[in-house]
Design a protein around this motif. Structure first.
Motif, PDB file in Angstrom:
ATOM      1  N   ASN A 199      34.066  29.175  48.116  1.00 17.40           N
ATOM      2  CA  ASN A 199      33.843  28.204  46.759  1.00 17.40           C
ATOM      3  C   ASN A 199      32.744  27.370  46.935  1.00 17.40           C
ATOM      4  O   ASN A 199      32.394  26.441  45.912  1.00 17.40           O
ATOM      5  N   ARG A 200      32.317  26.866  48.261  1.00 21.24           N
ATOM      6  CA  ARG A 200      31.285  25.910  48.179  1.00 21.24           C
ATOM      7  C   ARG A 200      30.465  26.509  49.518  1.00 21.24           C
ATOM      8  O   ARG A 200      30.801  27.139  50.228  1.00 21.24           O
ATOM      9  N   GLY A 201      29.170  25.755  49.691  1.00 23.64           N
ATOM     10  CA  GLY A 201      28.537  25.728  51.097  1.00 23.64           C
ATOM     11  C   GLY A 201      27.978  27.160  51.368  1.00 23.64           C
ATOM     12  O   GLY A 201      27.372  27.960  50.681  1.00 23.64           O
ATOM     13  N   LEU A 202      28.074  27.579  52.635  1.00 21.65           N
ATOM     14  CA  LEU A 202      27.446  28.856  53.087  1.00 21.65           C
ATOM     15  C   LEU A 202      28.100  29.962  52.525  1.00 21.65           C
ATOM     16  O   LEU A 202      27.509  31.052  52.342  1.00 21.65           O
ATOM     17  N   VAL A 254      27.631  34.607  48.660  1.00 24.76           N
ATOM     18  CA  VAL A 254      28.051  35.363  47.326  1.00 24.76           C
ATOM     19  C   VAL A 254      26.877  35.450  46.310  1.00 24.76           C
ATOM     20  O   VAL A 254      26.474  36.502  46.070  1.00 24.76           O
ATOM     21  N   ARG A 255      26.066  34.386  46.281  1.00 24.89           N
ATOM     22  CA  ARG A 255      24.954  34.307  45.552  1.00 24.89           C
ATOM     23  C   ARG A 255      23.959  35.564  45.881  1.00 24.89           C
ATOM     24  O   ARG A 255      23.382  36.080  44.795  1.00 24.89           O
ATOM     25  N   GLN A 256      23.682  35.497  47.214  1.00 30.50           N
ATOM     26  CA  GLN A 256      22.467  36.541  47.549  1.00 30.50           C
ATOM     27  C   GLN A 256      23.036  37.912  47.636  1.00 30.50           C
ATOM     28  O   GLN A 256      22.148  38.868  47.396  1.00 30.50           O
ATOM     29  N   LEU A 257      24.311  38.027  47.895  1.00 31.11           N
ATOM     30  CA  LEU A 257      24.635  39.487  47.950  1.00 31.11           C
ATOM     31  C   LEU A 257      25.074  40.227  46.423  1.00 31.11           C
ATOM     32  O   LEU A 257      25.295  41.514  46.453  1.00 31.11           O
ATOM     33  N   ALA A 258      25.405  39.104  45.573  1.00 34.42           N
ATOM     34  CA  ALA A 258      25.526  39.424  44.057  1.00 34.42           C
ATOM     35  C   ALA A 258      24.575  40.332  43.332  1.00 34.42           C
ATOM     36  O   ALA A 258      24.690  40.989  42.349  1.00 34.42           O
ATOM     37  N   ALA A 259      23.396  40.212  43.945  1.00 42.30           N
ATOM     38  CA  ALA A 259      22.220  40.926  43.109  1.00 42.30           C
ATOM     39  C   ALA A 259      22.152  42.263  43.392  1.00 42.30           C
ATOM     40  O   ALA A 259      21.456  43.105  42.745  1.00 42.30           O
ATOM     41  N   ASP A 260      23.009  42.859  44.476  1.00 42.81           N
ATOM     42  CA  ASP A 260      23.260  44.335  44.496  1.00 42.81           C
ATOM     43  C   ASP A 260      23.958  45.185  44.043  1.00 42.81           C
ATOM     44  O   ASP A 260      25.392  44.878  44.254  1.00 42.81           O
ATOM     45  N   ALA A 261      23.978  46.021  42.784  1.00 41.08           N
ATOM     46  CA  ALA A 261      24.916  46.686  42.011  1.00 41.08           C
ATOM     47  C   ALA A 261      25.697  47.410  42.734  1.00 41.08           C
ATOM     48  O   ALA A 261      26.977  47.680  42.355  1.00 41.08           O
ATOM     49  N   ASP A 262      25.394  47.870  44.011  1.00 47.94           N
ATOM     50  CA  ASP A 262      26.197  48.783  44.614  1.00 47.94           C
ATOM     51  C   ASP A 262      27.334  48.163  45.631  1.00 47.94           C
ATOM     52  O   ASP A 262      27.992  48.635  46.163  1.00 47.94           O
ATOM     53  N   THR A 263      27.145  46.843  45.520  1.00 50.14           N
ATOM     54  CA  THR A 263      28.074  45.968  46.588  1.00 50.14           C
ATOM     55  C   THR A 263      29.129  45.590  45.845  1.00 50.14           C
ATOM     56  O   THR A 263      29.044  45.086  44.751  1.00 50.14           O
ATOM     57  N   THR A 264      30.341  45.547  46.669  1.00 47.07           N
ATOM     58  CA  THR A 264      31.660  44.819  46.305  1.00 47.07           C
ATOM     59  C   THR A 264      31.853  43.673  47.148  1.00 47.07           C
ATOM     60  O   THR A 264      31.598  43.816  48.306  1.00 47.07           O
ATOM     61  N   LEU A 316      31.342  29.255  41.841  1.00 48.18           N
ATOM     62  CA  LEU A 316      31.507  30.636  42.247  1.00 48.18           C
ATOM     63  C   LEU A 316      31.758  31.491  41.015  1.00 48.18           C
ATOM     64  O   LEU A 316      31.093  32.612  41.148  1.00 48.18           O
ATOM     65  N   ARG A 317      32.387  31.220  40.016  1.00 49.11           N
ATOM     66  CA  ARG A 317      32.609  31.951  38.934  1.00 49.11           C
ATOM     67  C   ARG A 317      31.114  32.012  38.200  1.00 49.11           C
ATOM     68  O   ARG A 317      31.075  33.011  37.416  1.00 49.11           O
ATOM     69  N   ALA A 318      30.352  31.006  38.178  1.00 51.74           N
ATOM     70  CA  ALA A 318      28.969  31.156  37.554  1.00 51.74           C
ATOM     71  C   ALA A 318      28.106  32.198  38.011  1.00 51.74           C
ATOM     72  O   ALA A 318      27.083  32.588  37.484  1.00 51.74           O
ATOM     73  N   ILE A 319      28.257  32.613  39.226  1.00 47.22           N
ATOM     74  CA  ILE A 319      27.377  33.455  40.071  1.00 47.22           C
ATOM     75  C   ILE A 319      27.359  34.862  39.095  1.00 47.22           C
ATOM     76  O   ILE A 319      28.375  35.690  38.771  1.00 47.22           O
ATOM     77  N   SER A 320      25.897  35.130  38.574  1.00 50.92           N
ATOM     78  CA  SER A 320      25.839  36.374  38.048  1.00 50.92           C
ATOM     79  C   SER A 320      25.255  37.370  38.798  1.00 50.92           C
ATOM     80  O   SER A 320      24.159  37.075  39.792  1.00 50.92           O
ATOM     81  N   GLY A 321      25.449  38.649  38.310  1.00 53.77           N
ATOM     82  CA  GLY A 321      24.760  39.694  39.290  1.00 53.77           C
ATOM     83  C   GLY A 321      25.506  40.773  39.021  1.00 53.77           C
ATOM     84  O   GLY A 321      26.672  40.894  38.587  1.00 53.77           O
ATOM     85  N   PRO A 322      24.946  42.063  39.319  1.00 56.13           N
ATOM     86  CA  PRO A 322      25.607  43.164  39.203  1.00 56.13           C
ATOM     87  C   PRO A 322      26.553  43.719  40.198  1.00 56.13           C
ATOM     88  O   PRO A 322      27.404  44.634  39.790  1.00 56.13           O
TER      89      PRO A 322
END
Length: 227
Positions: free
Chosen positions: A10-13, A18-28, A43-49
């Motif tokens: 929900n915050r910090g590291l 989540v921000r950095q990993l969200a960029a990969d569409a193949d990632t869960t 956390l809910r505002a993070i956008s990515g595939p």
């Protein structure tokens, strides 16, 4: 299709992971947070595939961790997936029992892959060699915190053997990582690293792990640290 399970998102590291990993569409991503009733706007505002699943996981409460593992099983089992990377980031209040129970309950649900990479987040203050040998004992501080993180280090040493020998996860690699002094709510404004710098480094370490790294202690930049 890599699966990442991260606590304390929900915050910090954890949020930066989540921000950095969200960029990969193949990632869960299974994103654990202490409570679903708290402020999860960042956390809910993070956008990515990437596919992001936000689940409650209070690592100070074993029953919460048990429910977290069960809910993760419902999500991943439906897709015939397992956790490839477990990042035990949460732990301000419970530095040892949280990561211990997270691994235990995820393994009980058969969610850890045979080659899972498990990262327990420690601190340079947990290094006994540095605490004993530092000039002026500058590392010998934050007694309670450093002791709890040293306990986490020993937990990782046991996990590095037990998961292979007792759980049958023959390719599992367990390490501890010091993320450095980072400008988060915990690290404070005087810290020397931004979250994106620390987490980018940690991910480089994690993605480069090999069998020989099992049971190692690293700094975020890949430098091996003394126990």
């Amino acid at each position: 299709m890599p699966v990442y399970c991260i606590t304390g998102t929900n915050r910090g590291l954890g949020l930066e992971f989540v921000r950095q990993l969200a960029a990969d569409a193949d990632t869960t991503i299974i994103a654990g947070t202490r409570s679903l009733d708290g402020d999860l706007s960042d956390l809910r505002a993070i956008s990515g595939p990437a596919k992001i699943h936000i689940l409650a996981c209070d690592t100070s409460d074993p029953e919460s961790v048990r429910r977290f593992a069960s809910e993760a099983k419902s999500i991943l089992g439906a897709a015939n997936l397992q956790v490839d990377f477990l990042l035990n980031n949460a732990g301000i209040r419970v530095n040892v029992i949280g990561p211990a129970k997270t691994v235990e309950f995820l393994n009980a649900e058969s969610l850890l892959s045979a080659n899972v990479r498990i990262v327990n987040f420690t601190s340079g203050l947990a290094s006994m060699s540095e605490s004993l040998g530092a000039e002026g004992n500058t590392f010998r501080q934050c007694c309670t915190y450093s002791i709890s993180k040293a306990g986490l280090n020993m937990l990782a040493v046991h996990q590095s053997g037990d998961l292979r020998k007792k759980a049958g996860l023959t390719g599992a690699v367990v390490i501890v990582v010091d993320p450095g002094w980072v400008r988060t709510r915990m690290g404070g404004p005087n810290a020397v690293l931004e979250p994106h710098q620390s987490i980018a480094g940690v991910l480089n370490v994690v993605h480069g792990l090999t069998d020989k790294d099992n049971g190692s202690f690293y700094l975020y930049d890949g430098t091996q640290k003394p126990w």
